[in-house]
Every structure is written in structure tokens, then in C-alpha cells.
Design a protein around this motif. Sequence first.
Motif, PDB file in Angstrom:
ATOM      1  N   ARG A   1       0.738  -1.267   0.084  1.00 18.63           N
ATOM      2  CA  ARG A   1       0.116   0.001  -0.080  1.00 18.63           C
ATOM      3  C   ARG A   1       0.878   1.253   0.124  1.00 18.63           C
ATOM      4  O   ARG A   1       1.729   1.142   0.613  1.00 18.63           O
ATOM      5  CB  ARG A   1      -0.732  -0.078   1.445  1.00 18.63           C
ATOM      6  N   THR A   2       0.484   2.365  -0.773  1.00 18.05           N
ATOM      7  CA  THR A   2       1.255   3.330  -0.617  1.00 18.05           C
ATOM      8  C   THR A   2       0.267   4.476   0.274  1.00 18.05           C
ATOM      9  O   THR A   2      -0.912   4.348  -0.091  1.00 18.05           O
ATOM     10  CB  THR A   2       1.641   4.028  -1.941  1.00 18.05           C
ATOM     11  N   GLN A   3       1.004   5.266   0.768  1.00 19.51           N
ATOM     12  CA  GLN A   3       0.154   6.229   1.613  1.00 19.51           C
ATOM     13  C   GLN A   3       0.832   7.763   1.713  1.00 19.51           C
ATOM     14  O   GLN A   3       1.933   7.860   2.280  1.00 19.51           O
ATOM     15  CB  GLN A   3      -0.145   5.807   3.082  1.00 19.51           C
ATOM     16  N   PRO A   4       0.344   8.832   0.910  1.00 22.21           N
ATOM     17  CA  PRO A   4       0.991   9.923   1.193  1.00 22.21           C
ATOM     18  C   PRO A   4       0.343  10.611   2.499  1.00 22.21           C
ATOM     19  O   PRO A   4      -0.713  10.651   2.954  1.00 22.21           O
ATOM     20  CB  PRO A   4       0.398  10.705   0.097  1.00 22.21           C
ATOM     21  N   ILE A   5       1.328  11.181   3.191  1.00 20.79           N
ATOM     22  CA  ILE A   5       1.048  11.965   4.436  1.00 20.79           C
ATOM     23  C   ILE A   5       1.410  13.377   4.252  1.00 20.79           C
ATOM     24  O   ILE A   5       2.543  13.629   3.494  1.00 20.79           O
ATOM     25  CB  ILE A   5       1.516  11.296   5.539  1.00 20.79           C
ATOM     26  N   PHE A   6       0.838  14.448   4.913  1.00 23.21           N
ATOM     27  CA  PHE A   6       1.425  15.780   4.846  1.00 23.21           C
ATOM     28  C   PHE A   6       1.587  16.049   6.290  1.00 23.21           C
ATOM     29  O   PHE A   6       0.938  15.938   7.112  1.00 23.21           O
ATOM     30  CB  PHE A   6       0.115  16.592   4.171  1.00 23.21           C
ATOM     31  N   GLY A   7       2.886  16.383   6.274  1.00 28.02           N
ATOM     32  CA  GLY A   7       3.308  16.796   7.817  1.00 28.02           C
ATOM     33  C   GLY A   7       4.978  17.088   7.841  1.00 28.02           C
ATOM     34  O   GLY A   7       5.443  17.142   6.651  1.00 28.02           O
TER      35      GLY A   7
ATOM     36  N   TYR B   1       9.121  13.346  11.385  1.00 22.66           N
ATOM     37  CA  TYR B   1       8.380  13.147  12.270  1.00 22.66           C
ATOM     38  C   TYR B   1       7.015  12.449  11.893  1.00 22.66           C
ATOM     39  O   TYR B   1       6.778  11.604  12.841  1.00 22.66           O
ATOM     40  CB  TYR B   1       8.288  14.591  12.971  1.00 22.66           C
ATOM     41  N   SER B   2       6.501  12.765  10.979  1.00 21.20           N
ATOM     42  CA  SER B   2       5.084  12.564  10.687  1.00 21.20           C
ATOM     43  C   SER B   2       5.042  11.006  10.533  1.00 21.20           C
ATOM     44  O   SER B   2       4.128  10.154  10.812  1.00 21.20           O
ATOM     45  CB  SER B   2       4.559  13.259   9.779  1.00 21.20           C
TER      46      SER B   2
ATOM     47  N   GLY C   1       6.619   8.737  11.886  1.00 23.75           N
ATOM     48  CA  GLY C   1       6.810   7.795  13.219  1.00 23.75           C
ATOM     49  C   GLY C   1       5.369   7.922  13.714  1.00 23.75           C
ATOM     50  O   GLY C   1       4.727   6.926  14.331  1.00 23.75           O
ATOM     51  N   HIS C   2       4.595   9.052  13.783  1.00 23.22           N
ATOM     52  CA  HIS C   2       3.402   9.195  14.079  1.00 23.22           C
ATOM     53  C   HIS C   2       2.432   8.135  13.317  1.00 23.22           C
ATOM     54  O   HIS C   2       1.499   7.596  13.726  1.00 23.22           O
ATOM     55  CB  HIS C   2       2.856  10.667  13.877  1.00 23.22           C
ATOM     56  N   PHE C   3       2.683   8.053  11.980  1.00 21.42           N
ATOM     57  CA  PHE C   3       1.900   7.360  11.204  1.00 21.42           C
ATOM     58  C   PHE C   3       2.030   5.790  11.671  1.00 21.42           C
ATOM     59  O   PHE C   3       1.054   5.202  11.514  1.00 21.42           O
ATOM     60  CB  PHE C   3       2.135   7.609   9.744  1.00 21.42           C
TER      61      PHE C   3
ATOM     62  N   GLN D   1       2.710   4.666  14.282  1.00 19.94           N
ATOM     63  CA  GLN D   1       2.242   4.365  15.559  1.00 19.94           C
ATOM     64  C   GLN D   1       0.466   4.339  15.357  1.00 19.94           C
ATOM     65  O   GLN D   1      -0.048   3.431  16.017  1.00 19.94           O
ATOM     66  CB  GLN D   1       2.318   5.552  16.186  1.00 19.94           C
ATOM     67  N   VAL D   2       0.167   5.207  14.393  1.00 20.76           N
ATOM     68  CA  VAL D   2      -1.478   5.049  14.072  1.00 20.76           C
ATOM     69  C   VAL D   2      -1.791   3.714  13.430  1.00 20.76           C
ATOM     70  O   VAL D   2      -2.806   3.270  13.510  1.00 20.76           O
ATOM     71  CB  VAL D   2      -1.798   6.513  13.326  1.00 20.76           C
TER      72      VAL D   2
ATOM     73  N   GLU E   1      11.193   9.578  20.239  1.00 22.39           N
ATOM     74  CA  GLU E   1       9.835   8.860  20.546  1.00 22.39           C
ATOM     75  C   GLU E   1       9.693   7.379  20.376  1.00 22.39           C
ATOM     76  O   GLU E   1       8.747   6.833  20.728  1.00 22.39           O
ATOM     77  CB  GLU E   1       9.005   9.603  19.750  1.00 22.39           C
TER      78      GLU E   1
END
Lengths: 740, 252
Positions: B194-200, B204-205, B207-209, B211-212, B243
Motif C-alpha cells: 500500500r502506498t500512503q501519502p501523508i502531509f506533515g 516526524y510524521s 513515526g506518528h503514522f 504508531q497510528v 519517541e
Amino acid sequence: MSQKRNNIKDFFKALPKNIFSGFVVSLIALPLGLGLAMASEMPPIAGIITAVVGGLLVSFLGGSHVTITGPGNGMVGVLLVAVTTLGLEATYAAIVCSGILIIALGFLRMGKLADFFPSSAIQGMLAAIGLIILGKQFHIMLANKLSLERSLDYLLAIPETVIGVFQYENTGLVYAAMAGILALAIMVFYPRIRNKYLQLIPAPMWIVLLSVAFSYYYELIAQSPNPISAKYMLSGIPPAQEIVSQLPTLNFSPIGSFPFWISVFSITLIASIESLLSIKAVDKLDPQKRRSNSNRDLKALGLATIGSGFLGGINVVTVIARSSVNVNNGGSNQSANFSHAVFLVIFIVLFSTQLTRIPLPALMAILVYTGYKLASPKLVRRIFSVGKEQLLIFFTTLFVTLFVDIITGILAGVFITFIIHVLMNKSISLFLRNILKPNILMFKDTGTKNDYYVSVKHFCSFLNYYKLKQKLDAIPQSEDVVVDFSMCEFVDHTVMDNLNSYQDVFLKSGGHFEVIGLDLHGAESKHPFALRRLIPDLGLLQKNLTKRQTTLQEIADNYKMKYEAKEAEDLHFLDRFHFFTSKKVESIYNRMFNAEKTFILFDINYSEGEFIAKENVRTTMLHIHLNNQIPEFTLDREGFLEKVYAFAGYKDIPIENHRDFNKRFYLLGENTTVIQQFFDDDLVHFFESNPYYHVESNGNSLLVFSKERVAGIKEIKALYDFGKRLRDTIATTAAQPVLS
Amino acid sequence: MLFNSKLILIHVGNPSEEKTTTFQEILAPFFIDGLTVDIVYEPGKPVESILKSVDAKKIDLLILGALKRENFFKYYVGSIARKITRKAKCSVLLLINPSVERIKCKHVVVNGLKDEKTEQAIKAAFFVGSALQAEQLTIVEEITQQEVAININDDKSLRRANLKKEKLRRQEDSRINNIVEAIPIKHKKNLTLRTQPIFGKRGYSIGHFAQVARADLLIMNSPNKSGFIDRLFPHDLEHILTELPTDVLIIQ
């Protein structure tokens, strides 16, 4: 290109409505402008100049749609200080300087400035301003002009003034005080009277009209001098030519002094916060759910403020009460703001001498009411229901503002909020360690659902709310959003409050906004969540049923329906109705419904407008869910007002061969031909032979109600019967293939 | 075992019989599966000695245990692991949940930054993912605010920004697809990609992703060492290291 041409066409189509709305707004802006300027110890005309300059400039340069600009009530507190410490001429200079600063804020993209303050602190500050206005003007309203040192002293002197009224020996003063009390009574009772002809003219204008009429009565019919003491008449309204020819001189000499800049900064702070808060609130009222460009608005307001300062006006800010009047009267773009300014110019040119017939106490009663609305006990109660600590923040800000000044007040509010957050979490490191971290993750789920997911880490409070806001603003409001706080240790009231309003906006524009992951938080500590705020209110309704409620229960049993007295949780099924685009549903209770919940009779409490123009209405409605699609339309009884509206561009759809129906009913809708097909003989006969109701369709459900008050038992039965027969008639009508 | 490689235990401290037997005891069950072990005793300061043996033994993958945000280990994570990760010339695997029973690694997240090393990282992710029998691999494309470069003020700019984002997303997708196509089939077939673009914020983001998305392993590029300042302060990784959302593998 065709897009653009369409815009121009739409603009001209909406222009008559906007001019009409601008006219109504100018009726409220005139007395308010005079009063606000006088309350800040400026010449009364300054308020009108401000509104005119603001309306003319901001309507062209601003970035919002339905806002009205002019002198703001928040400015009174700071301007009062500026005039007393600096003098009038230097105050104009300070206003010009603050205009420059506001432009700078616009360029620095500080439209988010208002998001950095905890909402309870802002409310405390506004309440303090309200008290300052109320305290000062109360005495003038009762014809007892005082000059005291601090704003607090004015408040403390109120009982003395009230007692003093009964000891007046001068009848001129007695009459003046009576005018004030009468005007206050008009302000208070006006929203309670639901007569549409009376409501056509805003309350402040009624005060102006009545007092001018009173003065003419004495002059022309009684042939005696006006009994109100001449000292308490509005004075200092120069004729129009004089305003243009005699510009005030600006005194920039104290520019190097400390108090000058203190004034400039507090003026700037209040002007921008008031504008930004108003813009945010007005965006919620906009039926078209457009988003305002607050940075562009700031630049325009700054420029207008500079112009207004040079011409002898005060700060131009976006004002909430007038904007909400604008929305309620059908204003849809900035031409309403422009025309409100034009009407003000016309008023001043034509009637400037008549304005001197207005007694001051009557004018000040408007302000006393405004001040009271800013600091009303209802507000305190609402804040208390959120949590005790919010009340502490509120009162800290309020008292520091009253005792010291506004900037110190708001800083104290921010400080105490932070301290409370630290104490509640028993950890300062949670905040210090994470404040600079980009704690928000947003992505569009590429998996099965195509919705936006926003996850928040660490903590989310007023300190870093702007980061969350930035992400949320990047989502079109018609999309589905999930905000997840499960990784977030602390969420404060400011954030919850703001999320709540996001929820409203998303739902109204057809999107969905969900906040998840907070279930654990409540147990951990007692955070105030806006979502839980509703719980304390529920208790009252559940305990003892009133007589009406028990009767409703019996009716429900008779009709084999269910009855629930308590408040409904889902209020959003009404959002898609035209009637509610500019109204906010507060609560729905006393519901009677059938087993499938397709036929619901309920009492509803909704509000329209904001601030002093806010009106709460309780009424009974019937919601019928239909099994088939029907065209969207609104049907009401034809009255004088509808004929007025017709001039403003609303069109009544005629149904052929039914002259009587066309004459008696007023039918509105987008898709004329489909509606004309839908209203066949059966349906028209049905409406003709039955009592009048306001009937509205949103495509797959109907909303039926009659009076703008809660219905009695008999009326409920009649409504039930009407609804049932209407549903049957429509079912047969819609069964024919009218929707090709 | 999974990677058919040799295990080298680095112990910071002086060699002793007692320690050796302890290690032997711990590792005993694995010898049956054909594990080859080398125990290195390196006295001195932890960071330097570990790095020294990494060089000396030409180690390919350094495994460090680290605990998520706990006061006692905070020093360790914040200091030793970070220092090693920054200086090590090999790939580093940081484990936050070491356990005797191996927890199945189901979901691997890898970064898809626009960087020369990304290709290598994604390749490694497929290799590791298939070796660990993971079920899902998500390639995360981080798109920074600067790339979108449109300030959202009103509906018009919002529409523009969303169009730009959509365009960036397509660009990123095609770039990633090019990389993925070059991966041998045998690594690809058992993984749901799967590919997932994130904006952040970059670094850092993700890592957050992770976790989510409840990822079990996060694979990252090593920080770019082209500039002197980057060498001194690898900010992308810094966020992840402070983190540690999941187990992290840093590819060198």
C-alpha cells in the motif's frame, strides 16, 4: 471565462436582496454607531464615519462574504482609555498607527491570532468590555452623567444612580430617564414579539424613530418644548458638508511616549481579536458556507482604519450583531456591506438635523443592552457548566481587565489557563517537551474508506491548537473527517469548543466530522469537554413531566406512537432544510414518533443570529420521511412581506389554472418546472382546503410547522392530522412519474 | 537465522568466564537451528567501543535494545542509541519490545522520501518484510508543507491546494511504483503493498503514522550525510529516536 460571467450574473441577481439587507443593517448601524462613538467619548459622528469608510473600503478589499464592518463594541473600552490619557487628537493618531499594525498582522498571516487565546479568557475579556460599557452608560441612561476615575467605580455607583432617579426634581431629567428605561424595555422585549411587520425594523431603529416622533409631537402638535432636558439630547452632529470640510487634526507628537504605544497595542489587539472572532462566527452563519480569508480581511480592515482615523472615525472592525442581521435579511455578498455604508451617507445627508432629536438616554440604553449581552449571567452559567476551572479563568481575565487593563487582563487569562493545565496534568514537562513538536498527522486514507484521518499526539490545547486548525482548514468541508485523540494525553476546552464548531460547519456542508479516542480521557481526569457539556442540562427535563408532557404521552399512546421527553441527540437531520441554513438548532425534545421513526412530531429550540441580534425560538414541528423523491420546495402563506421580498428578488412560482392558490400561497424552489409538475390538481386542492402551514421539502423528507411558538395540544393534533393526510396525498402524487 | 547471518554479541566490559556461560545458556536453543555466534568483549565507553567493534568485525546490522520513553532508559535511548545510530556505518535495528517469544511482525512501514537512499530502503524493506513473513507493507510518502506551497485562506486557495496535493501525490506514486517494479517477485508476492501519502513534518510524521497504523517495524533511510551540519545534527531521525514509536530499522 463562462464561470466568471456566471459570477457576474449571480452577483446582479443577488444585488436587490443585498441592497435590501444593507438597508436593514444601516438602520441598526446608525444608532449603534452614534452610541458607540459617544461611549468612547468621541464625537458621535465618528461612529458613522467609521461605518461608512469601513463599508466602502472593506467591501471591495476584504476577503469575507457576509460580514458588516464598522465601529465595534469591544473598542469602547480601549478607546476610552486612549482618549482620557492621550486626548482626542492623539487618539486619532493612535488609531492610524493601529491601522498600520493591523495591516502588518494581515501580511504576517496572523489571521490565526485569535486562536492563541483560551476561549474562556477571551470570553472573560469580552465580558469585562461589556461591563465597562454597561457601567459607564447606565448612568447616562438614567440621566445622571458622572465622571469617575476607573471603570469599576462606575459599576459600583449603579445602585446610587438607581436610587437617585426617584429623587429627581427637574422634570427634564425625569423624562430623560424615562426615555432611557423605555428604550431599554424595547431592546429587551423586542425579540420576544414575533410579529413580522414589527421585526422588519430592528429594535435600535424603533428607538430612534419613536424618539424622533416624540420630539416632533411636542414641536408640532403640543406646541411646547421637548420635555426632555436639553442637556440629555444628542448633540454635535454636524451637517454633511461640515464633516467633509472640517477634518480633525491629528496629533502625532506623543508618538515617542510609552502610553501612546500602550494604547496603540491595546487598540490593535482588541480590534483584530474582535474582527477575527466575528469573522469566525459569521462564517458559521453564512448559508452558503463559504470560508473567509481572514488575512485579507485584516489588511482591508487595517487600511480602512487608517482612512477612518484620518477622517475622524474610529477603528473599523468586523461586527457580529450587524453581520448576523445582514445574514438574516438575505445578504449574500459584500455589496450588502457597501450598500449599508451608502444608506448611512444618505441618512446623514438627509436627516442630520433630525438626529439631534434623539435623547441620549435612549441611545445609551442600546449600549447598556449590548454591554449586558456581553456579560450576561447566562454566559457565566454556561461557562460554569463546562467546568469550575473555566470559571476561574473567566473571572481572572474579567477582574484583571477591569482593575488593570485589557492587555494585562488577557495575558493573565493565558497565564492562569496554562497554570491550571499544568496542575491538572500534574506535569509541566508534558507541555514543555512537546510544545514545539509537530504533533498533528493528517492523511487521506488510501485504504477502503476514502476519508481524512487526523491524529493528535501528546497534548492539544490553546498553545498548539493552531497546528490542528491549519490541518483541519486544509480539508474541504464536504469530506469525511475523523479526528483521533487516542494518543493525546490532554485536550483542553478551547480545542473542544472549536472542534464542536468545525463539526457544525462540516455537517452543514454535507461532510462528516467525527472526534474519537476521548473515551478514556474523561475517566483519567475531569477535563471539560464541550461534548459533555450538554449532560447537566438534561437532568431538568427528565424528572417531572409537565401537564403538557403527560398529555402528549397520552396522545402518543392513542395514536400508537412512542413518546420521549428528553433531548434528542441527533439534531442534524434538519440541516438539509433551507429553513435551517442560517439558523442553529439548539435542542429537540418532547418527541412523538412512529415505530419506523419516519413520522416525528417534536418541540424544537433554535436560534438565529448572534450576539445582540440573537433570537431564541421554541416551536413545534413535524418531520416526515418520505419513501420517494420529490422536488425541493418551500410553501408558505402569501402575505404582505412576501410581496416586499418579491421586489428583493425572491420569485413565487406560479401554478397554472390555480389563481386562488397562487394568490394565497407563496411557493419557492430552485427547479421551477419540476415543482410546477409536482403540484398537480390533487395536491393544490389539498393545500387550498386545509389550514395554512409552512411546508418545506428537502427532496426526501418534509418539514411542517405553523407558528413560531410551541403548539398546544389541539394544535398538535391538527398538525398530526394534516401531516398524515399530506403524506398520503404526496404518496399518490409522487407515484405518478413526475420526476422525469 | 532468518537472514542466514552470523550473530555477534557485543558486550561492553571485561571478558569473564561467568558472562560467557550466561550468554551460552541464553543462546543454547538457537544453536540447534544452526546459529553461529561470536562474543566480543570491548571494555571502555559504550558508544565508542560498540562502534569500534562494528568497524573491526565489518558488521552489517547492529541490533540495539531500547525502551520506549521510560525514565530509566530515557538516558539510554536519548543518548547511547542515538549516538550510535548517528555514527554507525552500518544499518541499525532498534527494538522497543524485545521479548523471548517472537511477536509476529505483521505490518512494515517504510519511508518513500525523495532521496537516493530511498530505493535501497524500499528494497531492504521488501527483503526484511518477506523474511519476517509480514503481511502488509506500507510505503509512506511524506509531502511537506513547503512542497505544497499554497497558503490556505479561503475556498479558492483550498481548492488550489488540494489540486496541487493531488498532483504531488500522483508524482510520488509513480516514482514509488518505478522503484517497486524493480523489486524481485519473490520478495513481493506475499506482501500486500500500500502506498500512503501523508502531509506533515518530514521524519516526524512517519513515526506518528507508524504508531497510528499499528506498524510493527518502521524502516527509515539513514540520515543524509552530505553536509557537515547534517552530520552533526540529523534532525529527521532525531524525532523518531526521541519517541521510538515502533521498532525502527535504519538502513545504511
